[in-house]
Design a protein around this motif. Structure first.
Motif, PDB file in Angstrom:
ATOM      1  N   ILE A   2      53.252  21.206  48.232  1.00  0.00           N
ATOM      2  CA  ILE A   2      53.602  22.918  47.953  1.00  0.00           C
ATOM      3  C   ILE A   2      53.754  22.870  46.594  1.00  0.00           C
ATOM      4  N   LEU A   3      54.747  22.494  46.011  1.00  0.00           N
ATOM      5  CA  LEU A   3      55.247  22.745  44.536  1.00  0.00           C
ATOM      6  C   LEU A   3      53.844  22.175  43.686  1.00  0.00           C
ATOM      7  N   ALA A   4      53.409  20.968  44.067  1.00  0.00           N
ATOM      8  CA  ALA A   4      52.118  20.526  43.209  1.00  0.00           C
ATOM      9  C   ALA A   4      50.980  21.577  43.092  1.00  0.00           C
ATOM     10  N   LEU A   5      50.803  22.286  44.267  1.00  0.00           N
ATOM     11  CA  LEU A   5      49.691  23.349  44.278  1.00  0.00           C
ATOM     12  C   LEU A   5      50.082  24.379  43.521  1.00  0.00           C
ATOM     13  N   GLY A   6      51.355  25.006  43.814  1.00  0.00           N
ATOM     14  CA  GLY A   6      52.122  26.271  42.951  1.00  0.00           C
ATOM     15  C   GLY A   6      51.958  25.894  41.554  1.00  0.00           C
ATOM     16  N   THR A   7      52.746  24.710  41.128  1.00  0.00           N
ATOM     17  CA  THR A   7      52.574  24.685  39.662  1.00  0.00           C
ATOM     18  C   THR A   7      51.524  24.170  38.995  1.00  0.00           C
ATOM     19  N   THR A   8      50.563  23.525  39.734  1.00  0.00           N
ATOM     20  CA  THR A   8      49.254  23.259  39.250  1.00  0.00           C
ATOM     21  C   THR A   8      48.535  24.542  38.916  1.00  0.00           C
ATOM     22  N   ASP A   9      48.570  25.224  39.645  1.00  0.00           N
ATOM     23  CA  ASP A   9      47.966  26.654  39.767  1.00  0.00           C
ATOM     24  C   ASP A   9      48.233  27.447  38.320  1.00  0.00           C
ATOM     25  N   LEU A  10      49.754  27.090  38.306  1.00  0.00           N
ATOM     26  CA  LEU A  10      50.325  27.940  36.906  1.00  0.00           C
ATOM     27  C   LEU A  10      49.879  27.400  35.678  1.00  0.00           C
ATOM     28  N   ILE A  11      49.515  26.045  35.816  1.00  0.00           N
ATOM     29  CA  ILE A  11      48.964  25.472  34.588  1.00  0.00           C
ATOM     30  C   ILE A  11      47.418  25.871  34.403  1.00  0.00           C
ATOM     31  N   PHE A  12      46.744  26.145  35.578  1.00  0.00           N
ATOM     32  CA  PHE A  12      45.501  26.948  35.353  1.00  0.00           C
ATOM     33  C   PHE A  12      45.518  28.142  34.707  1.00  0.00           C
ATOM     34  N   ALA A  13      46.826  28.998  35.049  1.00  0.00           N
ATOM     35  CA  ALA A  13      46.641  30.116  34.583  1.00  0.00           C
ATOM     36  C   ALA A  13      46.758  30.252  33.174  1.00  0.00           C
ATOM     37  N   LEU A  14      46.977  29.031  32.341  1.00  0.00           N
ATOM     38  CA  LEU A  14      47.077  29.218  30.834  1.00  0.00           C
ATOM     39  C   LEU A  14      45.752  29.560  30.386  1.00  0.00           C
ATOM     40  N   ASP A  15      44.721  29.463  31.079  1.00  0.00           N
ATOM     41  CA  ASP A  15      43.421  29.989  30.461  1.00  0.00           C
ATOM     42  C   ASP A  15      42.974  31.189  31.190  1.00  0.00           C
ATOM     43  N   SER A  16      43.256  31.464  32.510  1.00  0.00           N
ATOM     44  CA  SER A  16      42.619  32.733  33.386  1.00  0.00           C
ATOM     45  C   SER A  16      43.569  33.869  32.838  1.00  0.00           C
ATOM     46  N   ILE A  17      44.887  33.666  32.587  1.00  0.00           N
ATOM     47  CA  ILE A  17      45.341  35.011  32.182  1.00  0.00           C
ATOM     48  C   ILE A  17      45.032  35.493  30.717  1.00  0.00           C
ATOM     49  N   PRO A  18      44.954  34.815  29.679  1.00  0.00           N
ATOM     50  CA  PRO A  18      44.451  35.130  28.567  1.00  0.00           C
ATOM     51  C   PRO A  18      43.048  35.801  28.684  1.00  0.00           C
ATOM     52  N   ALA A  19      42.109  35.256  29.500  1.00  0.00           N
ATOM     53  CA  ALA A  19      40.718  35.501  29.923  1.00  0.00           C
ATOM     54  C   ALA A  19      40.643  36.839  30.435  1.00  0.00           C
ATOM     55  N   ILE A  20      41.549  37.264  31.325  1.00  0.00           N
ATOM     56  CA  ILE A  20      41.500  38.559  31.841  1.00  0.00           C
ATOM     57  C   ILE A  20      42.109  39.501  31.024  1.00  0.00           C
ATOM     58  N   PHE A  21      43.110  39.291  30.256  1.00  0.00           N
ATOM     59  CA  PHE A  21      43.781  40.139  29.076  1.00  0.00           C
ATOM     60  C   PHE A  21      42.660  40.409  28.239  1.00  0.00           C
ATOM     61  N   GLY A  22      41.731  39.819  28.017  1.00  0.00           N
ATOM     62  CA  GLY A  22      40.451  39.929  27.142  1.00  0.00           C
ATOM     63  C   GLY A  22      39.633  41.071  27.799  1.00  0.00           C
ATOM     64  N   LEU A  23      39.739  41.297  29.075  1.00  0.00           N
ATOM     65  CA  LEU A  23      38.913  42.480  29.650  1.00  0.00           C
ATOM     66  C   LEU A  23      39.869  43.725  30.076  1.00  0.00           C
ATOM     67  N   THR A  24      41.303  43.565  30.317  1.00  0.00           N
ATOM     68  CA  THR A  24      41.970  44.625  30.200  1.00  0.00           C
ATOM     69  C   THR A  24      43.239  44.540  29.895  1.00  0.00           C
ATOM     70  N   ARG A  25      43.929  45.621  29.322  1.00  0.00           N
ATOM     71  CA  ARG A  25      45.367  45.360  28.891  1.00  0.00           C
ATOM     72  C   ARG A  25      46.085  46.233  29.764  1.00  0.00           C
ATOM     73  N   GLU A  26      45.641  46.592  30.852  1.00  0.00           N
ATOM     74  CA  GLU A  26      46.563  47.216  32.090  1.00  0.00           C
ATOM     75  C   GLU A  26      47.312  45.946  32.734  1.00  0.00           C
ATOM     76  N   PRO A  27      48.434  45.902  32.691  1.00  0.00           N
ATOM     77  CA  PRO A  27      49.166  44.745  33.609  1.00  0.00           C
ATOM     78  C   PRO A  27      48.918  45.069  35.172  1.00  0.00           C
ATOM     79  N   PHE A  28      48.998  46.155  35.633  1.00  0.00           N
ATOM     80  CA  PHE A  28      48.679  46.372  36.933  1.00  0.00           C
ATOM     81  C   PHE A  28      47.333  45.764  37.443  1.00  0.00           C
ATOM     82  N   ILE A  29      46.285  46.072  36.390  1.00  0.00           N
ATOM     83  CA  ILE A  29      44.913  45.730  36.821  1.00  0.00           C
ATOM     84  C   ILE A  29      44.777  43.949  36.719  1.00  0.00           C
ATOM     85  N   VAL A  30      45.545  43.406  35.692  1.00  0.00           N
ATOM     86  CA  VAL A  30      45.648  42.088  35.571  1.00  0.00           C
ATOM     87  C   VAL A  30      46.171  41.465  36.915  1.00  0.00           C
ATOM     88  N   PHE A  31      47.352  41.905  37.375  1.00  0.00           N
ATOM     89  CA  PHE A  31      48.072  41.448  38.616  1.00  0.00           C
ATOM     90  C   PHE A  31      47.265  41.536  39.726  1.00  0.00           C
TER      91      PHE A  31
END
Length: 359
Positions: free
Chosen positions: A198-227
């Motif tokens: 479970i922790l391997a899945l959760g923390t690995t996904d967080l590592i993936f977020a290192l590129d996905s979160i900046p990517a979506i902030f390039g499309l919107t600056r609204e935190p609600f939409i990002v989340f």
């Protein structure tokens, strides 16, 4: 027109209830979903995301709705690519298929909580330092180049520091005990390998977020939409895992398509920063009007087009090929030998694991 506060609160409450209900259903009856069941749930979550975009359009404006669709599509496509690693994690830890659904569900919830914290921090930083878009943009372009360079390489999973540390300090049982993460063996409290998975899945996904979160902030600056885009992308990921199965290997051009999308968003982020004329330690400056601004409708069109081309080209390329199933035979049968990499002890003889399922 801004998003109403009541709508944001109602959305968070509704999504929380939906996730808890989904978790309760999985906990009551751990099983491997059929293709039909997985397909119905994937269709439900995709329809829910499409409907949510229409509700956003109704309560605010077209810009927020378009930003949501673009962000959701980007996060969803990146999540599909992440499924390759999830398959490897399940195989490496030899998780019985009837227990994989619950492991995925809890791992995804952990990932959502961690991503929420990440998104809040990112929103605060961007609000104060627009020049961070230069860093995000360069990072996304670098990630896109790496995706192209390593496109033909075999996928592999490398444990992060947290998982390595856990295996050293925690007493972990040799066998899976159903979906339980804590059991008593010979009068001694022990963790089961499920907690590591479970922790391997959760923390690995967080590592993936290192590129996905900046990517979506390039499309919107609204935190609600990002989340919300992240939530809707991850909610149906568990069912998508079972629906696609061996078909994942047919998406041979997916990583190439994602590289194009990440590179495009990286360039968009850099143009946004240049347009606002923001540099570190330079103070506020007047926007540079001559720098082109990429509208959100164009971003959505490019993302849709690239994903469509990558998917169709992949299916045509692999037409006639049979999907592979790399699941070990003993895992397919529901047995649960756990490798020494998880417990630090030799694996038990197949067929000796006694699994106690939740009622």
């Amino acid at each position: 027109m801004e998003l109403p506060l009541w709508f944001e609160i109602a959305t968070f409450v509704g999504l929380t209830v939906l996730l808890l209900a989904d978790l309760a259903i999985v906990a009551r009856r751990p099983h491997e979903p059929s293709v039909k069941e997985a397909g119905i749930w994937v269709a439900f979550y995709v329809s829910l995301a499409l409907l949510f975009g229409l509700v956003v359009l109704a309560v605010s404006n077209g810009r927020y709705a378009t930003e949501f669709y673009a962000g959701w599509l980007t996060e969803y496509s990146l999540s599909v690519d992440n499924l390759f690693v999830f398959v490897i994690i399940m195989a490496r830890f030899q998780v019985p298929r009837k227990l994989q659904q619950e492991a995925l569900m809890i791992g995804i919830i952990i990932a959502l909580v961690l991503r929420g914290i990440f998104i809040l921090l990112g929103a605060v930083v961007i609000e104060r330092f627009v020049w961070v878009f230069y860093i995000f943009g360069v990072f996304l372009i670098y990630t896109a180049i790496n995706l192209v360079r390593h496109r033909g390489d075999d996928e592999d999973y490398e444990e992060n520091a947290l998982i390595r540390r856990m295996r050293k300090v925690l007493p972990i049982s040799k066998d899976y005990h159903g979906a339980k993460i804590r059991v008593t063996e010979n009068g001694k409290k022990m963790w089961t390998p499920m907690v590591v998975v479970i922790l391997a899945l959760g923390t690995t996904d967080l590592i993936f977020a290192l590129d996905s979160i900046p990517a979506i902030f390039g499309l919107t600056r609204e935190p609600f939409i990002v989340f919300t885009a992240n939530v809707f992308a991850l909610m149906g990921l568990r069912q998508l895992y079972f629906l696609l199965g061996g078909l994942l290997k047919r998406l041979v051009y997916l990583s190439l398509g994602l590289a194009v999308i990440l590179a495009f968003i990286g360039v968009k982020l850099i143009l946004e920063a240049v347009h606002e004329n923001q540099l570190p330690f330079a103070g506020d400056r007047e926007p540079i009007e001559s720098v082109p601004h990429i509208p959100i409708w164009l971003s959505l069109s490019i993302i849709l087009g690239v994903l469509l081309i990558a998917t169709v080209a992949s299916l045509l390329k692999t037409r006639g090929e049979q999907p592979d199933d790399d699941t070990p035979a003993e895992v397919e049968r529901g047995e649960s030998p756990v490798s020494t990499e998880v417990t630090g002890r030799p694996a038990p003889t197949p067929g000796t694991a006694e699994e106690t399922h939740r009622s």
